[in-house]
Design a protein around this motif. Structure first.
Motif, PDB file in Angstrom:
ATOM      1  N   ALA A  20       0.831  -1.197   0.000  1.00 36.19           N
ATOM      2  CA  ALA A  20       0.000   0.000   0.000  1.00 36.19           C
ATOM      3  C   ALA A  20       0.866   1.247   0.000  1.00 36.19           C
ATOM      4  N   TRP A  21       0.240   2.349  -0.304  1.00 36.95           N
ATOM      5  CA  TRP A  21       0.849   3.680  -0.192  1.00 36.95           C
ATOM      6  C   TRP A  21       0.108   4.465   0.890  1.00 36.95           C
ATOM      7  N   TYR A  22       0.883   5.116   1.735  1.00 39.38           N
ATOM      8  CA  TYR A  22       0.359   6.024   2.735  1.00 39.38           C
ATOM      9  C   TYR A  22       0.982   7.398   2.509  1.00 39.38           C
ATOM     10  N   ARG A  23       0.403   8.391   3.140  1.00 35.60           N
ATOM     11  CA  ARG A  23       1.010   9.721   3.101  1.00 35.60           C
ATOM     12  C   ARG A  23       0.805  10.417   4.426  1.00 35.60           C
ATOM     13  N   GLN A  24       1.700  11.366   4.675  1.00 37.97           N
ATOM     14  CA  GLN A  24       1.608  12.146   5.904  1.00 37.97           C
ATOM     15  C   GLN A  24       2.009  13.579   5.613  1.00 37.97           C
ATOM     16  N   ALA A  25       1.060  14.469   5.798  1.00 39.54           N
ATOM     17  CA  ALA A  25       1.320  15.897   5.657  1.00 39.54           C
ATOM     18  C   ALA A  25       1.685  16.457   7.034  1.00 39.54           C
ATOM     19  N   PRO A  26       2.360  17.596   7.062  1.00 41.53           N
ATOM     20  CA  PRO A  26       2.746  18.193   8.354  1.00 41.53           C
ATOM     21  C   PRO A  26       1.541  18.357   9.281  1.00 41.53           C
ATOM     22  N   GLU A  27       1.694  17.964  10.493  1.00 37.91           N
ATOM     23  CA  GLU A  27       0.673  18.084  11.533  1.00 37.91           C
ATOM     24  C   GLU A  27      -0.531  17.189  11.302  1.00 37.91           C
ATOM     25  N   ASN A  28      -0.429  16.292  10.348  1.00 33.99           N
ATOM     26  CA  ASN A  28      -1.517  15.332  10.105  1.00 33.99           C
ATOM     27  C   ASN A  28      -1.047  13.926  10.450  1.00 33.99           C
ATOM     28  N   GLN A  29      -2.011  13.054  10.685  1.00 29.60           N
ATOM     29  CA  GLN A  29      -1.680  11.653  10.884  1.00 29.60           C
ATOM     30  C   GLN A  29      -1.402  10.995   9.538  1.00 29.60           C
ATOM     31  N   ARG A  30      -0.629   9.928   9.589  1.00 34.70           N
ATOM     32  CA  ARG A  30      -0.390   9.159   8.380  1.00 34.70           C
ATOM     33  C   ARG A  30      -1.692   8.507   7.953  1.00 34.70           C
ATOM     34  N   GLU A  31      -1.979   8.579   6.647  1.00 29.70           N
ATOM     35  CA  GLU A  31      -3.247   8.044   6.157  1.00 29.70           C
ATOM     36  C   GLU A  31      -3.025   7.149   4.945  1.00 29.70           C
ATOM     37  N   LEU A  32      -3.906   6.186   4.796  1.00 28.01           N
ATOM     38  CA  LEU A  32      -3.861   5.302   3.643  1.00 28.01           C
ATOM     39  C   LEU A  32      -4.295   6.068   2.403  1.00 28.01           C
ATOM     40  N   VAL A  33      -3.505   5.954   1.344  1.00 29.20           N
ATOM     41  CA  VAL A  33      -3.843   6.562   0.059  1.00 29.20           C
ATOM     42  C   VAL A  33      -4.439   5.512  -0.873  1.00 29.20           C
ATOM     43  N   ALA A  34      -3.738   4.409  -1.019  1.00 28.44           N
ATOM     44  CA  ALA A  34      -4.183   3.353  -1.921  1.00 28.44           C
ATOM     45  C   ALA A  34      -3.502   2.067  -1.506  1.00 28.44           C
ATOM     46  N   GLY A  35      -4.202   0.950  -1.693  1.00 28.99           N
ATOM     47  CA  GLY A  35      -3.598  -0.303  -1.304  1.00 28.99           C
ATOM     48  C   GLY A  35      -4.245  -1.491  -1.964  1.00 28.99           C
ATOM     49  N   PHE A  36      -3.543  -2.600  -1.885  1.00 28.54           N
ATOM     50  CA  PHE A  36      -4.085  -3.876  -2.325  1.00 28.54           C
ATOM     51  C   PHE A  36      -4.607  -4.628  -1.112  1.00 28.54           C
ATOM     52  N   THR A  37      -5.660  -5.377  -1.311  1.00 28.89           N
ATOM     53  CA  THR A  37      -6.116  -6.294  -0.271  1.00 28.89           C
ATOM     54  C   THR A  37      -5.388  -7.625  -0.462  1.00 28.89           C
ATOM     55  N   SER A  38      -5.564  -8.524   0.491  1.00 30.50           N
ATOM     56  CA  SER A  38      -4.915  -9.831   0.390  1.00 30.50           C
ATOM     57  C   SER A  38      -5.457 -10.631  -0.794  1.00 30.50           C
ATOM     58  N   SER A  39      -6.621 -10.286  -1.283  1.00 27.04           N
ATOM     59  CA  SER A  39      -7.192 -10.979  -2.446  1.00 27.04           C
ATOM     60  C   SER A  39      -6.817 -10.312  -3.768  1.00 27.04           C
ATOM     61  N   GLY A  40      -6.071  -9.217  -3.675  1.00 27.50           N
ATOM     62  CA  GLY A  40      -5.574  -8.580  -4.885  1.00 27.50           C
ATOM     63  C   GLY A  40      -6.402  -7.428  -5.408  1.00 27.50           C
TER      64      GLY A  40
END
Length: 120
Positions: free
Chosen positions: A37-57
């Motif tokens: 998966a890809w996550y991102r974190q902007a200043p003063e923000n929590q890290r958040e999920l941007v995009a990801g694969f599930t275990s089923s693809g």
């Protein structure tokens, strides 16, 4: 041992595009179990999920990036990608590659991050 190395970040104008890459390395057996998966974190923000694969693809995306970002994986190159189009200033953040594995044991790993800056 799992290693993740991101690249492709940079400065782009609003409306522009970037493609992030995450080169991964591990044993063949571990790579087989890697859910990425890809996550991102902007200043003063929590890290958040941007995009990801599930275990089923299947893929999932944050509402804020749906229709603009595309996650993909090339197993022949051991590389995860994030194609980002129509970038907005609010997309600016440090982007992290993430993986969860289940062999030889459960674990979670992060890359070092790559900075994306969007200017208007």
């Amino acid at each position: 041992q799992v290693q993740l190395v991101e690249s492709g970040g940079g400065l782009v104008q609003t409306g522009g595009s970037l493609r992030l890459s995450c080169a991964f390395s591990a044993s063949r057996s571990t790579i087989y179990t890697m859910v990425m998966a890809w996550y991102r974190q902007a200043p003063e923000n929590q890290r958040e999920l941007v995009a990801g694969f599930t275990s089923s693809g299947t893929t999932n995306y944050a509402d804020a990036v749906k229709g603009r970002f595309t996650i993909s994986r090339d197993n022949s190159k051991n590389t995860l990608y994030l194609q980002m189009n129509s970038l907005k200033p609010e997309d600016a953040a440090v982007y992290y590659c993430n993986t969860k594995i289940t062999w030889p044991r459960r674990g979670e790993y992060w890359g070092q991050g790559t900075q994306v800056t969007v200017v208007s």
